[in-house]
Write a protein that holds these residues in place. Structure first.
Motif, PDB file in Angstrom:
ATOM      1  N   LEU A  15      57.358  39.252  33.215  1.00  0.00           N
ATOM      2  CA  LEU A  15      57.416  40.703  33.005  1.00  0.00           C
ATOM      3  C   LEU A  15      56.287  41.184  32.100  1.00  0.00           C
ATOM      4  O   LEU A  15      55.739  42.276  32.308  1.00  0.00           O
ATOM      5  N   SER A  16      55.939  40.393  31.092  1.00  0.00           N
ATOM      6  CA  SER A  16      54.843  40.812  30.214  1.00  0.00           C
ATOM      7  C   SER A  16      53.517  40.818  30.981  1.00  0.00           C
ATOM      8  O   SER A  16      52.674  41.697  30.772  1.00  0.00           O
ATOM      9  N   PHE A  17      53.331  39.857  31.878  1.00  0.00           N
ATOM     10  CA  PHE A  17      52.110  39.856  32.688  1.00  0.00           C
ATOM     11  C   PHE A  17      52.088  41.066  33.621  1.00  0.00           C
ATOM     12  O   PHE A  17      51.050  41.725  33.781  1.00  0.00           O
ATOM     13  N   ALA A  18      53.240  41.376  34.215  1.00  0.00           N
ATOM     14  CA  ALA A  18      53.324  42.561  35.075  1.00  0.00           C
ATOM     15  C   ALA A  18      53.003  43.824  34.285  1.00  0.00           C
ATOM     16  O   ALA A  18      52.303  44.719  34.770  1.00  0.00           O
ATOM     17  N   ARG A  19      53.502  43.890  33.043  1.00  0.00           N
ATOM     18  CA  ARG A  19      53.223  45.060  32.202  1.00  0.00           C
ATOM     19  C   ARG A  19      51.747  45.125  31.829  1.00  0.00           C
ATOM     20  O   ARG A  19      51.170  46.231  31.747  1.00  0.00           O
ATOM     21  N   SER A  20      51.108  43.984  31.611  1.00  0.00           N
ATOM     22  CA  SER A  20      49.673  43.977  31.311  1.00  0.00           C
ATOM     23  C   SER A  20      48.867  44.556  32.473  1.00  0.00           C
ATOM     24  O   SER A  20      47.801  45.144  32.270  1.00  0.00           O
ATOM     25  N   LEU A  21      49.381  44.403  33.687  1.00  0.00           N
ATOM     26  CA  LEU A  21      48.674  44.860  34.883  1.00  0.00           C
ATOM     27  C   LEU A  21      48.922  46.332  35.192  1.00  0.00           C
ATOM     28  O   LEU A  21      48.422  46.850  36.200  1.00  0.00           O
ATOM     29  N   ALA A  22      49.684  47.017  34.344  1.00  0.00           N
ATOM     30  CA  ALA A  22      49.978  48.436  34.562  1.00  0.00           C
ATOM     31  C   ALA A  22      48.696  49.247  34.639  1.00  0.00           C
ATOM     32  O   ALA A  22      47.742  49.008  33.905  1.00  0.00           O
ATOM     33  N   ASP A  23      48.693  50.196  35.538  1.00  0.00           N
ATOM     34  CA  ASP A  23      47.574  51.134  35.689  1.00  0.00           C
ATOM     35  C   ASP A  23      46.277  50.460  36.133  1.00  0.00           C
ATOM     36  O   ASP A  23      45.208  51.076  36.084  1.00  0.00           O
ATOM     37  N   SER A  24      46.362  49.204  36.552  1.00  0.00           N
ATOM     38  CA  SER A  24      45.192  48.558  37.129  1.00  0.00           C
ATOM     39  C   SER A  24      45.153  48.897  38.621  1.00  0.00           C
ATOM     40  O   SER A  24      46.071  49.510  39.158  1.00  0.00           O
ATOM     41  N   ALA A  25      44.096  48.465  39.276  1.00  0.00           N
ATOM     42  CA  ALA A  25      43.984  48.727  40.716  1.00  0.00           C
ATOM     43  C   ALA A  25      44.739  47.686  41.540  1.00  0.00           C
ATOM     44  O   ALA A  25      44.777  47.776  42.770  1.00  0.00           O
ATOM     45  N   PHE A  26      45.368  46.725  40.853  1.00  0.00           N
ATOM     46  CA  PHE A  26      46.067  45.657  41.560  1.00  0.00           C
ATOM     47  C   PHE A  26      47.439  46.118  42.053  1.00  0.00           C
ATOM     48  O   PHE A  26      48.169  46.798  41.331  1.00  0.00           O
ATOM     49  N   ARG A  27      47.773  45.713  43.265  1.00  0.00           N
ATOM     50  CA  ARG A  27      49.127  45.905  43.764  1.00  0.00           C
ATOM     51  C   ARG A  27      49.907  44.629  43.457  1.00  0.00           C
ATOM     52  O   ARG A  27      49.520  43.538  43.892  1.00  0.00           O
ATOM     53  N   VAL A  28      51.010  44.760  42.700  1.00  0.00           N
ATOM     54  CA  VAL A  28      51.696  43.607  42.115  1.00  0.00           C
ATOM     55  C   VAL A  28      53.151  43.558  42.580  1.00  0.00           C
ATOM     56  O   VAL A  28      53.834  44.592  42.637  1.00  0.00           O
ATOM     57  N   LEU A  29      53.631  42.361  42.877  1.00  0.00           N
ATOM     58  CA  LEU A  29      55.037  42.133  43.202  1.00  0.00           C
ATOM     59  C   LEU A  29      55.603  41.076  42.261  1.00  0.00           C
ATOM     60  O   LEU A  29      55.006  40.016  42.087  1.00  0.00           O
ATOM     61  N   VAL A  30      56.754  41.368  41.644  1.00  0.00           N
ATOM     62  CA  VAL A  30      57.484  40.396  40.818  1.00  0.00           C
ATOM     63  C   VAL A  30      58.712  39.957  41.598  1.00  0.00           C
ATOM     64  O   VAL A  30      59.529  40.793  42.012  1.00  0.00           O
ATOM     65  N   ILE A  31      58.865  38.647  41.791  1.00  0.00           N
ATOM     66  CA  ILE A  31      60.019  38.091  42.504  1.00  0.00           C
ATOM     67  C   ILE A  31      60.921  37.398  41.490  1.00  0.00           C
ATOM     68  O   ILE A  31      60.481  36.503  40.759  1.00  0.00           O
ATOM     69  N   GLU A  32      62.195  37.812  41.445  1.00  0.00           N
ATOM     70  CA  GLU A  32      63.138  37.246  40.476  1.00  0.00           C
ATOM     71  C   GLU A  32      64.454  36.940  41.176  1.00  0.00           C
ATOM     72  O   GLU A  32      64.983  37.758  41.935  1.00  0.00           O
TER      73      GLU A  32
END
Length: 400
Positions: A15-32
């Motif tokens: 989750l912290s890595f996902a939060r670091s990627l906020a507002d970047s141009a990357f499209r991100v998926l977290v699977i839990e």
């Protein structure tokens, strides 16, 4: 479904890595694999995390600390390490280090909750819950993640944050060094009669270790570490007998002690992946390094690691490079390995020494403590690693 980055695991590291990627141009998926309700309201697990200054800075910049009640963030003003039955101790004082605190204790479940609340607000991150990963296939141009629901997703980069026993780490062929200490940590919260003055204690008694960590008010987090067979006996004690046992082992420093809430037991196994990356695949958090808790670096290393990885892929993106390219990921590996390997091996050596009750080991334990206390360069090094005041690039040996 195509993403730039797929994160496997919605724990603190993922989750912290996902939060670091906020507002970047990357499209991100977290699977839990847990349900969304479990992420939104995680259960109290008894663990209180000792944040370093670097970790506090990262979480503050993420907006995570602002979501945690101020009364739940407790400063550590002093740290004392006690060996056996000796009255002598290694002491590190925030006043002498010219800082407001050596570190900050925060409940683990509140960090998890705050991270989830932050990630929910991030527009470029999707959360897929109640779903596990069945496999990862790495190819030249992309990686494919196969899901328990029968579907699959593609990504330029797969980041695994799925615990120190990471299934995907094994499936992609990355080996790991593992040390089972044969010990169990019993964690709990206890109220006490006398104030703790924000002093953290690590007591290396013979046959067991007791940590007493100061929360706010007359409340402390306690960690009793014993062999697995003794742990079952301690867990069988009544609440009153358990509190009396801790009070006696702590030499009544805090007066009468009472159990607050439940006791939680955690087997102690340390893990260090032998490498952190492959083409289009990277490990963070406990999947990369799972530490023994005695030096309080586990969560902090996970937070540092995801930040290091984020910086490297962000730099690659700005340069127009492929974020899943092995040369990009190896920069993360080199930097994080330089920090984690000395800490991992040093911590394991400390645990081996301070749980060895032979006569030569007892003598050496005392000598090491006195050297650490009376030789300024050693003490400064310990203090720097305890607080992580040296910043993001600081490496070195662990806190004793």
């Amino acid at each position: 479904m195509k993403y730039d980055i797929v994160i496997i695991g919605g724990g603190p590291a993922g989750l912290s890595f996902a939060r670091s990627l906020a507002d970047s141009a990357f499209r991100v998926l977290v699977i839990e694999q847990s349900d969304a309700a479990d992420l939104e309201a995680p259960e109290i697990d008894g663990r209180d995390i000792a944040l370093t200054h670097l970790s506090k800075k990262i979480l503050t910049e993420m907006g995570v600390l602002a979501r945690i009640p101020e009364g739940e963030i407790a400063p550590i003003k002093q740290a004392k390490v006690i060996n056996g039955n000796s009255s002598y101790c290694l002491e590190i004082d925030s006043k002498k280090e010219a800082v407001d605190a050596l570190g900050y204790l925060v409940p683990n479940y509140l960090i998890r909750k705050a991270l989830f609340e932050e990630v929910k607000t991030v527009g470029n991150v999707e959360l897929l819950t109640a779903t596990s990963v069945k496999g990862v296939q790495i190819e030249t141009q992309q990686a494919t993640v196969f899901l328990s629901n029968g579907e699959s997703v593609e990504a330029s980069l797969v980041v695994a944050a799925d615990s120190r026993f990471s299934a995907t780490r094994r499936k992609v062929g990355i080996s790991a060094s593992m040390q089972d200490f044969g010990r169990v940590a019993i964690v709990s919260r206890m109220t006490h009669e006398k104030p703790h003055d924000q002093i953290a204690y690590e007591c290396f008694h013979y046959g067991r270790t007791l940590a007493v960590l100061p929360l706010n008010g007359n409340l402390s987090s306690t960690v009793v570490t014993v062999t697995a067979d003794v742990a079952s006996q301690i867990q069988a004690l009544s609440d009153a007998d358990f509190a009396a046992e801790v009070q006696a082992r702590f030499n009544n420093r805090l007066g009468e002690m009472r159990l607050e809430g439940k006791r939680h037991a955690y087997p102690l196994v340390a893990v260090h992946a032998n490498k952190f990356v492959k083409s289009r695949y990277a490990l963070i958090g406990d999947a990369a390094v799972g530490m023994h808790p005695v030096t309080a670096h586990g969560f902090n290393l996970g937070l540092r690691g995801q930040d290091t990885l984020f910086r490297e892929i962000k730099a690659a993106q700005l340069e127009g490079r492929d974020i899943g390219d092995l040369a990009v990921l190896e920069k993360y590996q080199e930097k994080h390995m330089r920090v984690t390997w000395p800490l991992y091996t040093g911590t394991n050596e400390i645990v081996s020494l301070y749980t060895n009750d032979s006569v030569p080991a007892k003598i050496l334990r005392g000598l090491v403590l006195r050297l650490s206390n009376n030789f300024p360069p050693v003490k400064q090094m310990i203090s720097k690693k305890l607080t992580e005041l040296g910043g993001h690039e600081e490496g070195g040996l662990p806190f004793l």
